[in-house]
Motif scaffolding. Structure first.
Motif, short mmCIF file in Angstrom:
data_model
loop_
_atom_site.label_atom_id
_atom_site.label_comp_id
_atom_site.label_asym_id
_atom_site.label_seq_id
_atom_site.Cartn_x
_atom_site.Cartn_y
_atom_site.Cartn_z
N ALA A 1 0.83 -1.20 0.00
CA ALA A 1 0.00 0.00 0.00
C ALA A 1 0.87 1.25 0.00
N TYR A 2 2.13 1.10 0.49
CA TYR A 2 3.05 2.23 0.53
C TYR A 2 4.45 1.68 0.78
N LEU A 3 5.45 2.29 0.14
CA LEU A 3 6.85 1.94 0.38
C LEU A 3 7.57 3.19 0.87
N ALA A 4 7.96 3.18 2.14
CA ALA A 4 8.66 4.31 2.77
C ALA A 4 10.16 4.08 2.65
N LEU A 5 10.85 4.99 1.96
CA LEU A 5 12.27 4.81 1.69
C LEU A 5 13.11 5.90 2.33
N ARG B 1 11.58 12.91 -2.47
CA ARG B 1 11.36 12.53 -3.86
C ARG B 1 10.26 11.49 -3.96
N GLU B 2 9.40 11.69 -4.94
CA GLU B 2 8.33 10.72 -5.24
C GLU B 2 8.76 9.88 -6.43
N ILE B 3 8.81 8.56 -6.25
CA ILE B 3 9.15 7.66 -7.34
C ILE B 3 7.89 7.31 -8.12
N ASP B 4 6.85 6.97 -7.42
CA ASP B 4 5.52 6.80 -8.00
C ASP B 4 4.52 7.02 -6.86
N ALA B 5 3.24 6.81 -7.12
CA ALA B 5 2.22 7.11 -6.11
C ALA B 5 2.39 6.30 -4.84
N LEU B 6 3.04 5.13 -4.94
CA LEU B 6 3.19 4.25 -3.78
C LEU B 6 4.56 4.33 -3.13
N THR B 7 5.53 4.96 -3.79
CA THR B 7 6.93 4.87 -3.37
C THR B 7 7.51 6.26 -3.18
N HIS B 8 7.96 6.55 -1.95
CA HIS B 8 8.42 7.91 -1.65
C HIS B 8 9.68 7.89 -0.79
N TYR B 9 10.55 8.87 -1.05
CA TYR B 9 11.64 9.22 -0.15
C TYR B 9 11.20 10.46 0.63
#
Length: 372
Positions: free
Chosen positions: A186-190, A197-205
């Motif tokens: 549902a979400y990938l917290a990096l 930075r947003e990689i895509d809607a589910l993946t964020h730094y």
């Protein structure tokens, strides 16, 4: 489920290039960011703070840094802190993280194993702690096959670069850019990238909550993440105290400095500004000396740290400048010789220009002492 996503606290970062007072202030601000994150979590109605790696700047941050971090998280007992080892502070056996796991209260969750953790009913965390500073394996690869109850939402927590950033086959801790989709997250917290930075809607730094260098992308923030809907609702939340800014000014005369200083960093209090200032242009020797004195005796004391570079601000001594050194005597001869040598742009020319400026400054200082 609403939480704060943060990373790269790097508590204990030494800021070795900064003056002593600035180093102490910048180091303390990173600890204060823990309090700011807790306050943000309360304002945003978030019960968790997920820290995606590099909580500390090294595996041995020192007792004060360690104790301050733990004490501040304990004090924010209404927030559950989820901590992940990163490449700066990997989970070495019997080291920092073992100590933290044994001393932390129930409100601090230390992720030492790559195994699912139930955060709340219907929400499971998949953490990817780093055991080593560098590895050629994707630390999130196990997410794809991780077993969690049917129907729950899965949240990934990891530290490393996405392949899209990178450039070299030597890069380590690489994370697949489509990991969130492949692992049904549902979400990938990096963490690892110090700018938001947003990689895509589910993946964020999230970036670091307290800026730590010049020319970063957006930093000094955390992310408030709400998973109530079909897709995560992600909002930036301001955390940082200091603003790091780079400016390059080209001057045709020293008089231009007034306007440039007046328009410097509008809306930012000077004491919260870390400024890298590069000046270029051609001034008289008297102007260059006066300008440098003003920046070092005024602006440098107004901002938190002034990183000043005048290498490309050249002086063209006038007859009046040379007369101020010495009208006819031996110092005038030396000044004219240095002036001739400084005409070149090589290292010898720069040394001659610096020596001429120093000669001018010392002569003016001597003149003032004699006039008393």
């Amino acid at each position: 489920m609403r939480f704060i996503h943060t990373s790269d606290w790097q508590l204990g970062k030494p800021f070795g290039r900064a003056p002593e007072q600035a180093r102490a202030a910048l180091l303390e601000a990173r600890l204060d960011a823990i309090d700011a994150l807790a306050a943000a979590a309360r304002r945003e109605g978030a019960g968790f703070a997920l820290v995606a790696g590099d909580v500390f700047d090294s595996p041995e941050p020192g007792d004060r840094i360690y104790r301050q971090a733990l004490t501040r998280m304990k004090a924010a007992a209404d927030i559950r802190w989820v901590l992940l080892p990163g490449n700066h502070d990997p989970a070495r056996a019997d080291g920092l993280w073992s100590r933290l796991a044994s001393e932390a209260p129930d409100t601090v969750i230390v992720c030492l194993e790559p195994q699912p953790i139930e955060l709340a009913e219907g929400y499971w965390l998949l953490p990817a702690p780093l055991q080593y500073k560098r590895t050629q394996d994707d630390p999130t690869a196990w997410f794809d096959h991780a077993e969690t109850p049917a129907g729950v939402k899965r949240i990934g927590l990891a530290h490393g670069p996405i392949r899209d950033f990178g450039s070299s086959t030597a890069a380590t801790n690489l994370i697949a850019p489509d990991r969130a989709r492949r692992a049904g997250l549902a979400y990938l917290a990096l963490g690892d990238w110090h700018g938001r930075r947003e990689i895509d809607a589910l993946t964020h730094y999230s970036g670091t909550p307290e800026p730590d260098d010049f020319d970063r992308e957006v930093s000094g923030v955390a992310l408030r993440v709400d998973l109530a809907g079909e897709m995560p609702d992600v909002t930036q939340v301001g955390i940082g105290r200091y603003h790091w800014m780079s400016e390059s000014w080209s001057l045709a005369s020293a008089a231009e400095l007034d306007g440039l200083l007046a328009n410097l960093a509008p809306g930012i209090e000077r004491q919260h500004l870390v400024l890298r200032l590069r000046l270029s242009g051609l001034l008289t020797l008297a102007e260059r000396v006066a300008l440098r004195d003003r920046l070092e005796s005024e602006l440098a004391h107004e901002v938190r740290w002034l990183d000043l570079n005048l290498d490309d601000l050249y002086a063209r001594p006038t007859d009046a400048d040379l007369a101020d050194i010495d009208a006819n005597g031996v110092l005038r001869v030396a000044a004219e010789r240095l002036q001739a040598l400084s005409a070149t742009e090589d290292a010898a020319g720069k040394r001659a220009a610096a020596a001429l400026e120093r000669l001018y400054v010392e002569q003016r200082r001597a003149d003032r002492l004699e006039a008393r």
